[in-house]
Design a protein around this motif. Structure first.
Motif, mmCIF file in Angstrom:
data_model
loop_
_atom_site.group_PDB
_atom_site.id
_atom_site.type_symbol
_atom_site.label_atom_id
_atom_site.label_comp_id
_atom_site.label_asym_id
_atom_site.label_seq_id
_atom_site.Cartn_x
_atom_site.Cartn_y
_atom_site.Cartn_z
ATOM 1 N N UNK A 167 -85.987 -62.412 -19.959
ATOM 2 C CA UNK A 167 -86.291 -63.419 -18.483
ATOM 3 C C UNK A 167 -85.073 -62.964 -17.492
ATOM 4 N N UNK A 168 -83.973 -63.290 -17.919
ATOM 5 C CA UNK A 168 -82.988 -62.942 -16.995
ATOM 6 C C UNK A 168 -82.987 -61.373 -16.474
ATOM 7 N N UNK A 169 -83.408 -60.543 -17.311
ATOM 8 C CA UNK A 169 -83.254 -59.108 -16.699
ATOM 9 C C UNK A 169 -84.495 -58.984 -15.733
ATOM 10 N N UNK A 170 -85.638 -59.689 -16.016
ATOM 11 C CA UNK A 170 -86.888 -59.857 -15.077
ATOM 12 C C UNK A 170 -86.253 -60.356 -13.675
ATOM 13 N N UNK A 171 -85.472 -61.575 -13.906
ATOM 14 C CA UNK A 171 -85.189 -62.071 -12.605
ATOM 15 C C UNK A 171 -84.094 -61.352 -11.819
ATOM 16 N N UNK A 172 -83.156 -60.522 -12.486
ATOM 17 C CA UNK A 172 -82.381 -59.848 -11.659
ATOM 18 C C UNK A 172 -83.154 -58.630 -11.232
ATOM 19 N N UNK A 173 -84.011 -57.950 -11.648
ATOM 20 C CA UNK A 173 -84.857 -56.975 -11.304
ATOM 21 C C UNK A 173 -85.718 -57.541 -10.070
ATOM 22 N N UNK A 174 -86.062 -58.730 -10.150
ATOM 23 C CA UNK A 174 -86.834 -59.342 -9.123
ATOM 24 C C UNK A 174 -85.959 -59.590 -7.805
ATOM 25 N N UNK A 175 -84.552 -60.025 -7.986
ATOM 26 C CA UNK A 175 -83.743 -60.144 -7.006
ATOM 27 C C UNK A 175 -83.485 -58.439 -6.312
ATOM 28 N N UNK A 176 -83.291 -57.612 -7.223
ATOM 29 C CA UNK A 176 -82.961 -56.407 -6.495
ATOM 30 C C UNK A 176 -84.178 -55.613 -5.671
ATOM 31 N N UNK A 177 -85.420 -56.081 -6.336
ATOM 32 C CA UNK A 177 -86.592 -55.684 -5.540
ATOM 33 C C UNK A 177 -86.736 -56.410 -4.348
ATOM 34 N N UNK A 178 -86.392 -57.597 -4.381
ATOM 35 C CA UNK A 178 -86.249 -58.371 -3.082
ATOM 36 C C UNK A 178 -85.454 -57.807 -1.952
ATOM 37 N N UNK A 179 -84.211 -57.464 -2.530
ATOM 38 C CA UNK A 179 -83.384 -56.645 -1.454
ATOM 39 C C UNK A 179 -83.518 -55.649 -0.901
ATOM 40 N N UNK A 180 -84.259 -54.522 -1.849
ATOM 41 C CA UNK A 180 -84.936 -53.400 -1.365
ATOM 42 C C UNK A 180 -85.873 -53.415 -0.450
ATOM 43 N N UNK A 181 -86.756 -54.380 -0.782
ATOM 44 C CA UNK A 181 -87.907 -54.810 0.256
ATOM 45 C C UNK A 181 -87.537 -55.222 1.596
ATOM 46 N N UNK A 182 -86.252 -56.008 1.707
ATOM 47 C CA UNK A 182 -85.787 -56.423 2.791
ATOM 48 C C UNK A 182 -85.170 -55.132 3.629
ATOM 49 N N UNK A 183 -84.457 -54.315 2.870
ATOM 50 C CA UNK A 183 -83.870 -53.260 3.430
ATOM 51 C C UNK A 183 -84.925 -52.090 3.909
ATOM 52 N N UNK A 184 -85.847 -51.871 3.221
ATOM 53 C CA UNK A 184 -87.131 -51.193 3.690
ATOM 54 C C UNK A 184 -87.518 -51.563 4.936
ATOM 55 N N UNK A 185 -87.750 -53.027 4.850
ATOM 56 C CA UNK A 185 -88.331 -53.592 6.120
ATOM 57 C C UNK A 185 -87.512 -53.457 7.445
#
Length: 111
Positions: free
Chosen positions: A45-63
């Motif tokens: 679960x911790x690894x999934x939360x970290x991956x979600x945070x990374x995905x969110x940051x990447x999405x903001x950078x893409x936007x």
């Protein structure tokens, strides 16, 4: 490695002639696997939360990159429109050739 360990565990406890170190029908194996699941679930679960945070940051950078690209494209489109308008007021090659031909044609008749 875990699969091999479980297969060996089952083999040693079911094959006749081998010593059975888990006499209660795999009770100890079940306990070990449950303990492993109890420790691995929070880590997953911790690894999934970290991956979600990374995905969110990447999405903001893409936007942000998309917004910048759209602004750059808009600027280039406006500049191209300005160049087209400016070229409308410039003499074209074909027009210049036709005028020179007309002038040269007029000189030949004067000589």
């Amino acid at each position: 490695m875990q699969t091999v360990l479980i297969i060996c565990w089952v083999a040693f406890n079911t094959l006749p002639g081998l010593p059975h170190f888990d006499p209660y029908a795999f009770l100890f194996l079940t306990l070990i696997l449950s303990l492993q699941a109890a420790y691995s679930a929070p880590l997953i679960l911790l690894a999934q939360n970290r991956q979600d945070d990374r995905d969110r940051i990447n999405l903001e950078q893409d936007r942000a990159q998309y917004r910048q690209s759209a602004a750059d494209l808009d600027y280039v489109a406006r500049e191209l429109a300005a160049v087209r308008l400016a070229l409308g007021e410039v003499v074209t090659r074909d027009f210049l050739r036709s005028e020179l031909s007309r002038l040269d044609g007029g000189r030949d008749t004067d000589h």
